[in-house]
Design a protein around this motif. Structure first.
Motif, mmCIF file in Angstrom:
data_model
loop_
_atom_site.group_PDB
_atom_site.id
_atom_site.type_symbol
_atom_site.label_atom_id
_atom_site.label_comp_id
_atom_site.label_asym_id
_atom_site.label_seq_id
_atom_site.Cartn_x
_atom_site.Cartn_y
_atom_site.Cartn_z
ATOM 1 N N GLU A 165 0.831 -1.203 0.000
ATOM 2 C CA GLU A 165 0.000 0.000 0.000
ATOM 3 C C GLU A 165 0.871 1.261 0.000
ATOM 4 O O GLU A 165 0.610 2.219 -0.725
ATOM 5 N N ALA A 166 1.908 1.249 0.834
ATOM 6 C CA ALA A 166 2.798 2.404 0.911
ATOM 7 C C ALA A 166 3.560 2.589 -0.400
ATOM 8 O O ALA A 166 3.757 3.718 -0.865
ATOM 9 N N PHE A 167 3.976 1.488 -1.000
ATOM 10 C CA PHE A 167 4.674 1.559 -2.283
ATOM 11 C C PHE A 167 3.768 2.175 -3.346
ATOM 12 O O PHE A 167 4.208 3.016 -4.135
ATOM 13 N N ALA A 168 2.504 1.774 -3.341
ATOM 14 C CA ALA A 168 1.551 2.325 -4.304
ATOM 15 C C ALA A 168 1.364 3.827 -4.119
ATOM 16 O O ALA A 168 1.026 4.551 -5.067
ATOM 17 N N ALA A 169 1.617 4.299 -2.892
ATOM 18 C CA ALA A 169 1.482 5.723 -2.589
ATOM 19 C C ALA A 169 2.788 6.484 -2.823
ATOM 20 O O ALA A 169 2.872 7.668 -2.499
ATOM 21 N N GLY A 170 3.806 5.811 -3.353
ATOM 22 C CA GLY A 170 5.004 6.503 -3.759
ATOM 23 C C GLY A 170 6.250 6.264 -2.935
ATOM 24 O O GLY A 170 7.312 6.799 -3.257
ATOM 25 N N GLY A 204 12.571 0.090 5.711
ATOM 26 C CA GLY A 204 13.538 -0.339 6.704
ATOM 27 C C GLY A 204 12.990 -1.435 7.595
ATOM 28 O O GLY A 204 11.873 -1.328 8.111
ATOM 29 N N GLU A 205 13.784 -2.478 7.765
ATOM 30 C CA GLU A 205 13.378 -3.618 8.590
ATOM 31 C C GLU A 205 14.427 -3.877 9.669
ATOM 32 O O GLU A 205 15.629 -3.755 9.427
ATOM 33 N N ASP A 259 7.684 -8.931 -6.597
ATOM 34 C CA ASP A 259 7.240 -8.299 -7.842
ATOM 35 C C ASP A 259 7.434 -6.782 -7.832
ATOM 36 O O ASP A 259 7.279 -6.137 -8.866
ATOM 37 N N LEU A 260 7.785 -6.222 -6.668
ATOM 38 C CA LEU A 260 7.950 -4.773 -6.555
ATOM 39 C C LEU A 260 9.435 -4.407 -6.463
ATOM 40 O O LEU A 260 10.194 -5.083 -5.768
ATOM 41 N N PRO A 261 9.861 -3.311 -7.105
ATOM 42 C CA PRO A 261 11.262 -2.879 -7.019
ATOM 43 C C PRO A 261 11.531 -2.084 -5.738
ATOM 44 O O PRO A 261 11.965 -0.930 -5.765
ATOM 45 N N VAL A 262 11.270 -2.735 -4.610
ATOM 46 C CA VAL A 262 11.493 -2.107 -3.309
ATOM 47 C C VAL A 262 12.994 -2.021 -3.020
ATOM 48 O O VAL A 262 13.753 -2.933 -3.355
#
Length: 228
Positions: free
Chosen positions: A45-50, A55-56, A71-74
């Motif tokens: 959700e946060a990624f979709a918001a930009g 950090g983990e 699937d996301l370029p995090v």
């Protein structure tokens, strides 16, 4: 807008206003979303918001999320205390490590960084408040550690990180962050990163030169440690 997206927008306003107040370029301040104890769906959700950088603190939890979000370029940052037996997966699965506080850990990360990956971005954690319960090298140890780390292959020393003693006194907040900035300047190395400031004190950190603010609660709400 979802609550997480709304929160990201509010934090963005805080960062912009703090940058403006200290006459800094907003684009030089990165938002690192601290997603420990939060589910993969919250990161999505946060990624979709930009937001792109997360950090983990807990290795196994982070690796599980990386699998779910492959699937996301995090851009993944490890920000928790590091045990020697955990360096290999950290070296293999993260782009940044903010919490290096001794040479042995840096040497292991360098040796275990896969050759096909770019150099691992490193911040040295400094215990500016001298709290016995906090990780981080002492200010007196910093220069020797920093100069040793710059000699290691497969690592790129970017700067310093701190988690000062919590306080609501803005003057005290700024003093702790100023101490980290002054320590970085005293090293006379080509460093560009100050990882400092969290949900309650990001304004003070930005005023003293933060380039990453590590924000969890203000984005995702209170943490649930029941499964940690």
């Amino acid at each position: 807008m979802s609550t997480i997206a709304e929160n990201i927008a509010k934090v963005g306003v805080r960062i912009r206003e703090a940058a403006q107040a200290s006459q800094r370029d907003f684009s030089h301040i990165g938002l690192l979303a601290v997603s420990k104890t939060k589910p993969a769906d919250a990161i999505r959700e946060a990624f979709a918001a930009g937001v792109t950088d997360f950090g983990e603190n807990y290795l196994q939890e982070a690796l599980d999320k990386q699998t779910q979000l492959s699937d996301l370029p995090v851009v993944w940052h490890f920000i928790g205390p590091i045990q020697s037996n955990k360096t290999k997966p950290i070296a293999e699965h993260f782009a940044w490590v903010h919490s290096v506080d001794r040479l042995k850990i840096a040497e292991r990360l360098s040796a275990q960084r896969p050759a096909h990956l770019p150099a691992l971005n490193i911040c040295l954690q400094v215990n500016v408040s001298g709290e016995a319960s906090k990780s981080g090298c002492s200010p007196d140890q910093l220069s020797a550690l920093a100069h040793a780390v710059t000699q290691l292959p497969n690592l790129r020393l970017r700067g310093l990180m701190t988690i000062p003693e919590p306080t609501d006194d803005v003057t005290e907040q700024r003093a702790a962050f100023a101490r980290l900035r002054e320590l970085q300047q005293s090293l006379n190395l080509d460093l560009d990163t100050l990882s400092m400031g969290m949900s309650h004190d990001l304004e003070a950190a930005i005023a003293e030169g933060a380039t990453w603010v590590r924000i969890g609660t203000a984005l995702f709400g209170a943490r649930d440690y029941s499964n940690s």
